[in-house]
Design an enzyme around this catalytic site. Sequence first.
Site, PDB file in Angstrom:
ATOM      1  N   GLU A  66       0.810  -1.216   0.000  1.00 53.02           N
ATOM      2  CA  GLU A  66       0.000   0.000   0.000  1.00 53.02           C
ATOM      3  C   GLU A  66       0.846   1.269   0.000  1.00 53.02           C
ATOM      4  O   GLU A  66       1.821   1.373   0.753  1.00 53.02           O
ATOM      5  CB  GLU A  66      -0.938  -0.006   1.225  1.00 53.02           C
ATOM      6  CG  GLU A  66      -1.924  -1.172   1.202  1.00 53.02           C
ATOM      7  CD  GLU A  66      -2.927  -1.166   2.350  1.00 53.02           C
ATOM      8  OE1 GLU A  66      -2.915  -0.216   3.167  1.00 53.02           O
ATOM      9  OE2 GLU A  66      -3.732  -2.119   2.424  1.00 53.02           O
ATOM     10  N   GLU A 109      -8.659   1.823  -4.507  1.00 61.74           N
ATOM     11  CA  GLU A 109      -9.708   1.486  -3.539  1.00 61.74           C
ATOM     12  C   GLU A 109     -10.460   2.705  -3.057  1.00 61.74           C
ATOM     13  O   GLU A 109      -9.850   3.682  -2.597  1.00 61.74           O
ATOM     14  CB  GLU A 109      -9.095   0.727  -2.342  1.00 61.74           C
ATOM     15  CG  GLU A 109     -10.139   0.352  -1.282  1.00 61.74           C
ATOM     16  CD  GLU A 109      -9.721  -0.733  -0.319  1.00 61.74           C
ATOM     17  OE1 GLU A 109      -8.656  -1.360  -0.518  1.00 61.74           O
ATOM     18  OE2 GLU A 109     -10.477  -0.965   0.639  1.00 61.74           O
TER      19      GLU A 109
HETATM   20  N1  LIG Z   1     -15.565  -7.549   3.894  1.00 62.69           N
HETATM   21  C1  LIG Z   1     -14.667  -6.700   3.388  1.00 62.69           C
HETATM   22  N2  LIG Z   1     -13.473  -6.564   3.972  1.00 62.69           N
HETATM   23  C2  LIG Z   1     -12.547  -5.725   3.449  1.00 62.69           C
HETATM   24  C3  LIG Z   1     -12.846  -4.940   2.312  1.00 62.69           C
HETATM   25  C4  LIG Z   1     -14.122  -5.118   1.699  1.00 62.69           C
HETATM   26  O1  LIG Z   1     -14.463  -4.525   0.664  1.00 62.69           O
HETATM   27  N3  LIG Z   1     -14.999  -6.001   2.275  1.00 62.69           N
HETATM   28  N4  LIG Z   1     -11.910  -4.056   1.805  1.00 62.69           N
HETATM   29  C5  LIG Z   1     -10.750  -3.714   2.629  1.00 62.69           C
HETATM   30  C6  LIG Z   1     -11.116  -2.645   3.603  1.00 62.69           C
HETATM   31  N5  LIG Z   1     -11.714  -1.553   2.904  1.00 62.69           N
HETATM   32  C7  LIG Z   1     -12.985  -1.132   3.096  1.00 62.69           C
HETATM   33  C8  LIG Z   1     -13.484  -0.201   2.241  1.00 62.69           C
HETATM   34  C9  LIG Z   1     -14.776   0.295   2.424  1.00 62.69           C
HETATM   35  C10 LIG Z   1     -15.554  -0.177   3.454  1.00 62.69           C
HETATM   36  C11 LIG Z   1     -16.922   0.356   3.673  1.00 62.69           C
HETATM   37  O2  LIG Z   1     -17.528   0.146   4.710  1.00 62.69           O
HETATM   38  N6  LIG Z   1     -17.469   1.076   2.700  1.00 62.69           N
HETATM   39  C12 LIG Z   1     -18.798   1.631   2.758  1.00 62.69           C
HETATM   40  C13 LIG Z   1     -18.847   3.030   2.204  1.00 62.69           C
HETATM   41  C14 LIG Z   1     -17.950   4.000   2.858  1.00 62.69           C
HETATM   42  C15 LIG Z   1     -18.350   5.439   2.549  1.00 62.69           C
HETATM   43  O3  LIG Z   1     -19.506   5.684   2.168  1.00 62.69           O
HETATM   44  O4  LIG Z   1     -17.501   6.311   2.722  1.00 62.69           O
HETATM   45  C16 LIG Z   1     -19.722   0.810   1.844  1.00 62.69           C
HETATM   46  O5  LIG Z   1     -20.891   0.671   2.178  1.00 62.69           O
HETATM   47  O6  LIG Z   1     -19.270   0.379   0.780  1.00 62.69           O
HETATM   48  C17 LIG Z   1     -15.066  -1.138   4.314  1.00 62.69           C
HETATM   49  C18 LIG Z   1     -13.770  -1.620   4.123  1.00 62.69           C
HETATM   50  C19 LIG Z   1     -10.254  -4.944   3.358  1.00 62.69           C
HETATM   51  N7  LIG Z   1     -11.331  -5.605   4.053  1.00 62.69           N
HETATM   52  C1  LIG Z   2      -8.930  -6.617  -2.243  1.00 60.28           C
HETATM   53  C2  LIG Z   2      -8.209  -5.541  -1.455  1.00 60.28           C
HETATM   54  C3  LIG Z   2      -7.617  -4.542  -2.424  1.00 60.28           C
HETATM   55  C4  LIG Z   2      -9.222  -4.801  -0.587  1.00 60.28           C
HETATM   56  O1  LIG Z   2      -8.602  -3.882   0.256  1.00 60.28           O
HETATM   57  C5  LIG Z   2      -7.127  -6.094  -0.561  1.00 60.28           C
HETATM   58  O2  LIG Z   2      -6.058  -5.580  -0.462  1.00 60.28           O
HETATM   59  C6  LIG Z   2      -7.395  -7.217   0.368  1.00 60.28           C
HETATM   60  O3  LIG Z   2      -8.271  -8.047   0.122  1.00 60.28           O
HETATM   61  O4  LIG Z   2      -6.689  -7.291   1.380  1.00 60.28           O
HETATM   62 MG   LIG Z   3      -5.166  -5.780   1.434  1.00 61.49          MG
END
Ligand SMILES: Nc1nc2c(c(=O)[nH]1)N[C@@H](CNc1ccc(C(=O)N[C@@H](CCC(=O)O)C(=O)O)cc1)CN2
Ligand SMILES: CC(C)(CO)C(=O)C(=O)O
Ligand SMILES: [Mg+2]
Length: 267
Positions: free
Chosen positions: A113, A175
């Site tokens: 990252e 992301e």
């Molecule tokens: N399981 C799950 N785990 C994750 C991710 C995922 O993808 N799903 N992605 C990584 C973490 N990143 C996020 C990115 C967004 C959100 C999130 O909660 N987003 C809200 C919106 C946020 C906003 O409106 O600002 C949504 O509803 O999509 C949670 C983890 C790693 N872990």
């Molecule tokens: C798929 C992604 C990019 C989501 O943050 C990732 O890095 C993960 O799964 O750990």
């Molecule tokens: Mg990751």
Amino acid sequence: MKKDLSYLLAKKQNHQKIVALTAYDYPTALLEDKTGVDIIFVGDSVGTNILGYDSEQEVTVDDIAHHLKAVRRGVSQAYILGDLPYNSYETPEQALDNAKKLLAHGADIVKLEGVREKVIKHLIDHDIKVCGHLGLLPQTQQQKRVQGKTFEQAKTIIEDAIALEKLGISMLVLELIPEELGQIVTEKLSIPTIGIGSGRFTDGQVLIVNDILGITPRKLKLAKTYQDYQTLTAQAIQKYKEDVEQNLFPTEENVWHMAEEELKHLR
Ligand SMILES: Nc1nc2c(c(=O)[nH]1)N[C@@H](CNc1ccc(C(=O)N[C@@H](CCC(=O)O)C(=O)O)cc1)CN2
Ligand SMILES: CC(C)(CO)C(=O)C(=O)O
Ligand SMILES: [Mg+2]
């Protein structure tokens, strides 16, 4: 045929979408590979989604290596990406040691990252394929908020993406950024971009497999849920419990018998 970087690059050039999905275990990797998923991510998302950790920061290189080994056994075609977890690429030397470990356990490419110039340069100088990651950086940003909504922030992300490509990364994860920014970065780069929560115009999409299967307790806006794992699995466990309690399992078809001739001596 094993998919490689030139296959993925050709997809970008031919405007065919790259399909990426996480997997953390053998049976899931087997199904994803058979379906034709292009890139399987063994992400540090394994921590919060599979291991029950509170944060991405608890994930170790050994955690990723363990799950990579399982995934690799299920894959014959997909390109395999391994995440370098938090604190595993603080110095160029540490990053190289850990990247080599992930490659030895089945990764084709490692992802880290942010813009870590010295670290990335060191890995590439040692012929290791590197995937960048910009926008929301879950390892250091606990608040999962959309990144790059202002002109200044967006400009920084575009400049960082160009800098990473110049350093020699092979692809870039974007992301949680606005769709417009995802499109601009994708058009400015020659390498493939893989988006999550970053709109429709990135070269590929990646999601967490737990989110598409409905394993994740809440529905995220960035994801689409294709199956209701929670309800189906709760029903199956409940039914099994009732069957055992009411002597409805096992039945005749689940058991083995002794011949009367053998049995009579025991009685
Ligand atoms: N399981 C799950 N785990 C994750 C991710 C995922 O993808 N799903 N992605 C990584 C973490 N990143 C996020 C990115 C967004 C959100 C999130 O909660 N987003 C809200 C919106 C946020 C906003 O409106 O600002 C949504 O509803 O999509 C949670 C983890 C790693 N872990
Ligand atoms: C798929 C992604 C990019 C989501 O943050 C990732 O890095 C993960 O799964 O750990
Ligand atoms: Mg990751």
